[in-house]
Write a protein that holds these residues in place. Structure first.
Motif, PDB file in Angstrom:
ATOM      1  N   PRO A 134     -36.376 -12.582  17.061  1.00  0.00           N
ATOM      2  CA  PRO A 134     -36.836 -11.239  16.692  1.00  0.00           C
ATOM      3  C   PRO A 134     -37.890 -10.691  17.649  1.00  0.00           C
ATOM      4  N   PHE A 135     -38.717 -11.560  18.209  1.00  0.00           N
ATOM      5  CA  PHE A 135     -39.684 -11.103  19.218  1.00  0.00           C
ATOM      6  C   PHE A 135     -38.958 -10.553  20.438  1.00  0.00           C
ATOM      7  N   LEU A 136     -37.978 -11.272  20.953  1.00  0.00           N
ATOM      8  CA  LEU A 136     -37.246 -10.810  22.131  1.00  0.00           C
ATOM      9  C   LEU A 136     -36.493  -9.520  21.840  1.00  0.00           C
ATOM     10  N   GLU A 137     -35.984  -9.382  20.630  1.00  0.00           N
ATOM     11  CA  GLU A 137     -35.295  -8.136  20.268  1.00  0.00           C
ATOM     12  C   GLU A 137     -36.273  -6.968  20.225  1.00  0.00           C
ATOM     13  N   ASN A 138     -37.508  -7.215  19.799  1.00  0.00           N
ATOM     14  CA  ASN A 138     -38.534  -6.171  19.853  1.00  0.00           C
ATOM     15  C   ASN A 138     -38.822  -5.767  21.296  1.00  0.00           C
ATOM     16  N   VAL A 139     -38.963  -6.753  22.163  1.00  0.00           N
ATOM     17  CA  VAL A 139     -39.307  -6.494  23.562  1.00  0.00           C
ATOM     18  C   VAL A 139     -38.237  -5.667  24.254  1.00  0.00           C
ATOM     19  N   THR A 140     -36.968  -5.950  23.951  1.00  0.00           N
ATOM     20  CA  THR A 140     -35.863  -5.364  24.725  1.00  0.00           C
ATOM     21  C   THR A 140     -35.161  -4.220  23.998  1.00  0.00           C
ATOM     22  N   GLY A 165     -30.783  -2.000  26.646  1.00  0.00           N
ATOM     23  CA  GLY A 165     -29.447  -2.411  27.053  1.00  0.00           C
ATOM     24  C   GLY A 165     -29.371  -3.804  27.624  1.00  0.00           C
ATOM     25  N   VAL A 166     -30.288  -4.700  27.232  1.00  0.00           N
ATOM     26  CA  VAL A 166     -30.259  -6.072  27.735  1.00  0.00           C
ATOM     27  C   VAL A 166     -29.151  -6.831  27.006  1.00  0.00           C
ATOM     28  N   PRO A 167     -28.229  -7.463  27.734  1.00  0.00           N
ATOM     29  CA  PRO A 167     -27.101  -8.147  27.085  1.00  0.00           C
ATOM     30  C   PRO A 167     -27.563  -9.360  26.286  1.00  0.00           C
ATOM     31  N   PRO A 168     -26.848  -9.699  25.216  1.00  0.00           N
ATOM     32  CA  PRO A 168     -27.235 -10.832  24.374  1.00  0.00           C
ATOM     33  C   PRO A 168     -27.340 -12.145  25.141  1.00  0.00           C
ATOM     34  N   GLU A 169     -26.474 -12.323  26.156  1.00  0.00           N
ATOM     35  CA  GLU A 169     -26.530 -13.583  26.900  1.00  0.00           C
ATOM     36  C   GLU A 169     -27.841 -13.740  27.663  1.00  0.00           C
ATOM     37  N   ARG A 170     -28.449 -12.626  28.076  1.00  0.00           N
ATOM     38  CA  ARG A 170     -29.759 -12.714  28.722  1.00  0.00           C
ATOM     39  C   ARG A 170     -30.824 -13.116  27.703  1.00  0.00           C
ATOM     40  N   LEU A 171     -30.715 -12.576  26.485  1.00  0.00           N
ATOM     41  CA  LEU A 171     -31.645 -12.985  25.433  1.00  0.00           C
ATOM     42  C   LEU A 171     -31.471 -14.468  25.108  1.00  0.00           C
ATOM     43  N   ASP A 172     -30.217 -14.936  25.110  1.00  0.00           N
ATOM     44  CA  ASP A 172     -29.969 -16.357  24.862  1.00  0.00           C
ATOM     45  C   ASP A 172     -30.704 -17.216  25.893  1.00  0.00           C
ATOM     46  N   SER A 185     -40.137 -12.812  37.639  1.00  0.00           N
ATOM     47  CA  SER A 185     -39.814 -12.443  36.262  1.00  0.00           C
ATOM     48  C   SER A 185     -38.895 -11.227  36.144  1.00  0.00           C
ATOM     49  N   ARG A 186     -38.083 -10.985  37.155  1.00  0.00           N
ATOM     50  CA  ARG A 186     -37.117  -9.881  37.063  1.00  0.00           C
ATOM     51  C   ARG A 186     -36.181 -10.111  35.883  1.00  0.00           C
ATOM     52  N   SER A 187     -35.864  -9.030  35.153  1.00  0.00           N
ATOM     53  CA  SER A 187     -34.989  -9.181  33.990  1.00  0.00           C
ATOM     54  C   SER A 187     -33.905  -8.122  33.921  1.00  0.00           C
ATOM     55  N   GLY A 188     -33.829  -7.200  34.872  1.00  0.00           N
ATOM     56  CA  GLY A 188     -32.885  -6.095  34.795  1.00  0.00           C
ATOM     57  C   GLY A 188     -31.524  -6.425  35.368  1.00  0.00           C
ATOM     58  N   PRO A 189     -30.561  -5.514  35.183  1.00  0.00           N
ATOM     59  CA  PRO A 189     -29.214  -5.733  35.719  1.00  0.00           C
ATOM     60  C   PRO A 189     -29.231  -5.762  37.242  1.00  0.00           C
ATOM     61  N   PRO A 235     -41.807   7.008  32.050  1.00  0.00           N
ATOM     62  CA  PRO A 235     -40.929   5.903  31.659  1.00  0.00           C
ATOM     63  C   PRO A 235     -39.738   5.811  32.604  1.00  0.00           C
ATOM     64  N   PRO A 236     -39.288   4.579  32.930  1.00  0.00           N
ATOM     65  CA  PRO A 236     -38.117   4.435  33.795  1.00  0.00           C
ATOM     66  C   PRO A 236     -36.870   4.967  33.119  1.00  0.00           C
ATOM     67  N   GLN A 237     -35.969   5.508  33.917  1.00  0.00           N
ATOM     68  CA  GLN A 237     -34.706   5.992  33.391  1.00  0.00           C
ATOM     69  C   GLN A 237     -33.820   4.791  33.064  1.00  0.00           C
ATOM     70  N   ARG A 238     -33.378   4.726  31.804  1.00  0.00           N
ATOM     71  CA  ARG A 238     -32.502   3.622  31.404  1.00  0.00           C
ATOM     72  C   ARG A 238     -31.083   3.896  31.908  1.00  0.00           C
ATOM     73  N   SER A 239     -30.484   2.878  32.463  1.00  0.00           N
ATOM     74  CA  SER A 239     -29.112   3.045  32.958  1.00  0.00           C
ATOM     75  C   SER A 239     -28.149   3.159  31.791  1.00  0.00           C
ATOM     76  N   ARG A 240     -27.133   3.997  31.927  1.00  0.00           N
ATOM     77  CA  ARG A 240     -26.124   4.146  30.890  1.00  0.00           C
ATOM     78  C   ARG A 240     -24.992   3.157  31.130  1.00  0.00           C
ATOM     79  N   ARG A 241     -24.676   2.447  30.089  1.00  0.00           N
ATOM     80  CA  ARG A 241     -23.631   1.422  30.212  1.00  0.00           C
ATOM     81  C   ARG A 241     -22.252   2.058  30.110  1.00  0.00           C
TER      82      ARG A 241
END
Length: 344
Positions: free
Chosen positions: A21-27, A31-38, A222-226, A338-344
């Motif tokens: 739940p903490f990681l879900e709050n952060v992201t 649009g962070v994929p579930p596998e990255r959260l895993d 600590s890069r985390s983006g696509p 704020p950074p522009q979020r990429s559209r999936r």
């Protein structure tokens, strides 16, 4: 006059059940994929599901409380987080119930930029909106990447780390990477000194100057983006490969972009970067972040006293003083959008 000090930080899990739940709050909304959260979840679970950050914050708060008491400054310190308990909304509500009408806010980031500065303004806005009528006025203290106590604490930490190295080494400064588009969103030309990467470079230069180090590198972690989104580079692991190819025998890493040894520092540097250096046969040492240094508590109290007495900012660079805001208002129009979020 302020009635209190709000210590505002990022937050982190304190047991395994908190991690997801903490990681879900952060992201959320990114649009962070579930596998990255895993993947990141396993990092936390590798440390028992506990991030060091809350304990480090509580220890730093105790040191600040002692410093305030020693100076006869009656200012209770409250603790709130963006992403995990104690949530800032709950903390500001408690402040209102306690009769606090005006408080200073210390954000646990030394730098400008969206994630490092403006997002804390958004936290303040959100918390005050959640409380509604009766919410205290909240004045965020300034950025402090060029404060002499911040610089000297890092310089001494590098000296201590370098004692672990037998022979020559390369000094490498690290900070959290961000998308290049976010780094460039520093607003109009007059606010250019707010740009995160420029401030990190300045802080590294100041620490290196204190050390008398003529050569050093500034890299990112600590890069985390696509992959398709350009982020600040080079990454620390790629940089270690490059240094090894040049015959560099050892490195001392200085996490100048961070104020405490939280999980991104201990995982990305103490685990991944150390393992990479070992694989390459390079000597490795890492300087401590400053939150546990007594100078850090003094720094926070100096920032408080700047506000209480309207004293000039004590700083080592010519960069503009920035980051002080009231009730979450941006410190400059268009600054750190704020950074522009990429559209999936």
């Amino acid at each position: 006059m302020p009635d209190a000090l709000l210590w505002l930080s990022f937050g982190g899990p304190e047991k395994p059940a908190d991690v997801r739940p903490f990681l879900e709050n952060v992201t959320r909304g990114r649009g962070v994929p579930p596998e990255r959260l895993d993947e990141v979840e396993q990092h936390y679970l590798g440390f028992g599901g506990v991030s060091p950050i809350n304990a480090l914050n509580r220890a730093a708060i105790e040191a600040v409380e002692a410093e305030l008491a020693a100076l006869g400054i009656d200012l209770p310190v409250y603790f709130g987080n963006r992403n995990w308990h104690p949530m800032v909304e709950d903390t500001v509500a408690a402040m209102a119930r306690d009769g606090v009408t005006s408080a200073l806010v210390f954000p646990t980031s030394a730098y400008g930029g969206y994630s490092a500065c403006r997002q804390y303004d958004e936290d303040i806005l959100r918390a005050r909106a959640a409380v509604g009528e009766g919410a205290p006025e909240l004045t965020k203290l300034r950025q402090f990447f060029d404060h002499p106590l911040f610089v000297s604490a890092f310089a001494d930490a590098v000296r201590a780390a370098a004692e672990q190295i037998d022979g020559e080494y390369r000094l490498v400064f690290t900070a959290h990477s961000v998308p290049i588009s976010a780094d460039q969103a520093a607003g109009p030309p007059e606010s250019g000194g707010h740009r995160y990467s420029k401030q990190v470079a300045e802080a590294a230069w100041l620490v290196a100057a204190d050390l008398g180090a003529g050569e050093y590198d500034v890299v990112w972690q600590s890069r985390s983006g696509p992959p398709r989104v350009p982020w600040l580079e080079p990454d620390i692991l790629d940089h270690l490969d490059a240094l090894h190819a040049k015959g560099v025998p050892a490195v001392v890493l200085c996490p100048v972009g961070f104020v405490s040894d939280h999980l991104e520092v201990v995982w990305d540097l103490d685990r991944e970067a150390r393992d990479k250096a070992r694989e390459l046969g390079m000597g490795f040492a890492r300087a401590a972040a400053p939150s546990s240094d007594p100078r850090f508590a003094r720094l926070v109290v100096e920032l408080v006293r700047e506000h209480l007495s309207d004293a000039p900012a004590r700083k080592l660079s010519d960069f503009p003083v920035a980051g002080r805001t009231v009730n979450g208002a941006p410190c400059a129009v268009g600054c750190c959008e704020p950074p522009q979020r990429s559209r999936r």
